[in-house]
Scaffold this active site. Sequence first.
Site, PDB file in Angstrom:
ATOM      1  N   TYR A  49     -61.478  28.273   8.417  1.00 54.92           N
ATOM      2  CA  TYR A  49     -62.778  27.937   8.990  1.00 54.92           C
ATOM      3  C   TYR A  49     -63.382  29.117   9.734  1.00 54.92           C
ATOM      4  O   TYR A  49     -64.597  29.214   9.884  1.00 54.92           O
ATOM      5  CB  TYR A  49     -62.655  26.746   9.940  1.00 54.92           C
ATOM      6  CG  TYR A  49     -62.257  25.444   9.272  1.00 54.92           C
ATOM      7  CD1 TYR A  49     -62.184  25.338   7.885  1.00 54.92           C
ATOM      8  CD2 TYR A  49     -61.941  24.328  10.018  1.00 54.92           C
ATOM      9  CE1 TYR A  49     -61.819  24.160   7.272  1.00 54.92           C
ATOM     10  CE2 TYR A  49     -61.570  23.129   9.409  1.00 54.92           C
ATOM     11  CZ  TYR A  49     -61.512  23.059   8.037  1.00 54.92           C
ATOM     12  OH  TYR A  49     -61.146  21.887   7.436  1.00 54.92           O
ATOM     13  N   LYS A  80     -47.315  25.314   4.721  1.00 52.63           N
ATOM     14  CA  LYS A  80     -47.103  25.534   3.287  1.00 52.63           C
ATOM     15  C   LYS A  80     -46.395  26.878   3.124  1.00 52.63           C
ATOM     16  O   LYS A  80     -46.853  27.780   2.411  1.00 52.63           O
ATOM     17  CB  LYS A  80     -48.441  25.490   2.539  1.00 52.63           C
ATOM     18  CG  LYS A  80     -48.313  25.449   1.007  1.00 52.63           C
ATOM     19  CD  LYS A  80     -47.606  24.211   0.499  1.00 52.63           C
ATOM     20  CE  LYS A  80     -47.588  24.194  -1.038  1.00 52.63           C
ATOM     21  NZ  LYS A  80     -46.725  23.115  -1.559  1.00 52.63           N
ATOM     22  N   ASP A 101     -47.975  19.044   1.384  1.00 55.42           N
ATOM     23  CA  ASP A 101     -48.059  18.044   0.315  1.00 55.42           C
ATOM     24  C   ASP A 101     -47.080  16.902   0.548  1.00 55.42           C
ATOM     25  O   ASP A 101     -47.416  15.732   0.357  1.00 55.42           O
ATOM     26  CB  ASP A 101     -47.857  18.685  -1.070  1.00 55.42           C
ATOM     27  CG  ASP A 101     -46.765  19.742  -1.101  1.00 55.42           C
ATOM     28  OD1 ASP A 101     -46.164  20.030  -0.040  1.00 55.42           O
ATOM     29  OD2 ASP A 101     -46.509  20.298  -2.184  1.00 55.42           O
ATOM     30  N   ASP A 120     -57.136  18.867   9.611  1.00 51.77           N
ATOM     31  CA  ASP A 120     -58.402  18.206   9.302  1.00 51.77           C
ATOM     32  C   ASP A 120     -58.183  17.136   8.237  1.00 51.77           C
ATOM     33  O   ASP A 120     -58.643  15.989   8.357  1.00 51.77           O
ATOM     34  CB  ASP A 120     -59.405  19.259   8.815  1.00 51.77           C
ATOM     35  CG  ASP A 120     -60.832  18.747   8.776  1.00 51.77           C
ATOM     36  OD1 ASP A 120     -61.062  17.558   9.102  1.00 51.77           O
ATOM     37  OD2 ASP A 120     -61.733  19.522   8.432  1.00 51.77           O
TER      38      ASP A 120
END
Length: 362
Positions: A142, A189, A221, A245
């Site tokens: 972001y 991740k 995931d 988010d």
Amino acid sequence: MKKHILVIPGDGIGAEVTTWGKAVLEQIASQYGHEFTYDEALMGHAGIEATGNPLPDETLEKAKASDAILFGAIGHIKYDNDPSAKVRPEQGLLKIRKELGLYANLRPIMLFDELLDASSLKPAVLRGTDILFFRELTGDVYFGEKSRSEDRNTASDLMIYHRYEVERIAHKAYQAAQARSKRLCSVDKANVLESSRLWREVVQEIAKQYPDVETEHMFIDNAAMQLVKNPKKFDVVLTANLFGDILTDEASQIAGSMGMLASASVGDGTGFFEPIHGSAHDIAGQDKANPLASILSVALMLEISFGLKDEAKRVTTAIDHVLKAGYRTGDIADTLTQPDKILGTKAMGEMVLQFLSKPALT
């Protein structure tokens, strides 16, 4: 206690829900002898329309001078399908987070038993769930460098983290875990992303300073799957901006609706409190918005920014009593809800105030 609160209604249903958040603050102040003063300011699409700036200078000045901020919602449909727009409402939200140093977003997944059937998940899976998300708020894609090729056919967003950014939110998350069940899950991740490898490395280092907290590392995931498979396995969840988010919006289904989830964005100064739902222009001005997330955000403000735990508990207890009495807004109603107990924004806000005024509220 004397505190100055800035109310930023923002866009869409923002003004409708913050009206009732402010009303609850006023009633709490009256009941407990506090003195809360208020100011109001523009941000988002409302700021663009009035000044050409999604975060007007006047709003930022007022924000820095306040003890806490109650925010409504941000966004407008006119920007959603216009990727070429250079000025966007969300830029105001990102900037105020950066300017105020709001690096930690706390999103409690508070489950009211009366709303177990409002979720798309089975009550047996949900019952007993109590999760506190710590989402890093001022790093990641972001805020990383963004680019588009000259032919407009290639785009990139830099996913970037600095060590200190991970350290400071990790400390807050571990301190919260110590006060809860002493369990923390860090989501990343790290099998693919270098920024996640830094994240995991730093969290592993910080974990050594909190030996009483059990630390688990989980890939994003898998975490997304486990959140709907077995949400009770989580207590404190620590994760990066983008992952947080997405996961917290997914977790809104645990509580039955986005209209039930509050959030607090904090750093080392002024706190920023808001419901996680969007501006919902499709129902704006129709008395359909659920004000409970805004009111729950007020409870977070009272506890986190002002240290008023009893007052915060009174607010959440009032909401619990309202739900136990069978009252619902449309987003959390089900087939068993009595038609005369499905309330609009105004009636639900008034109902919370009515229960809040009861002297023997427990």
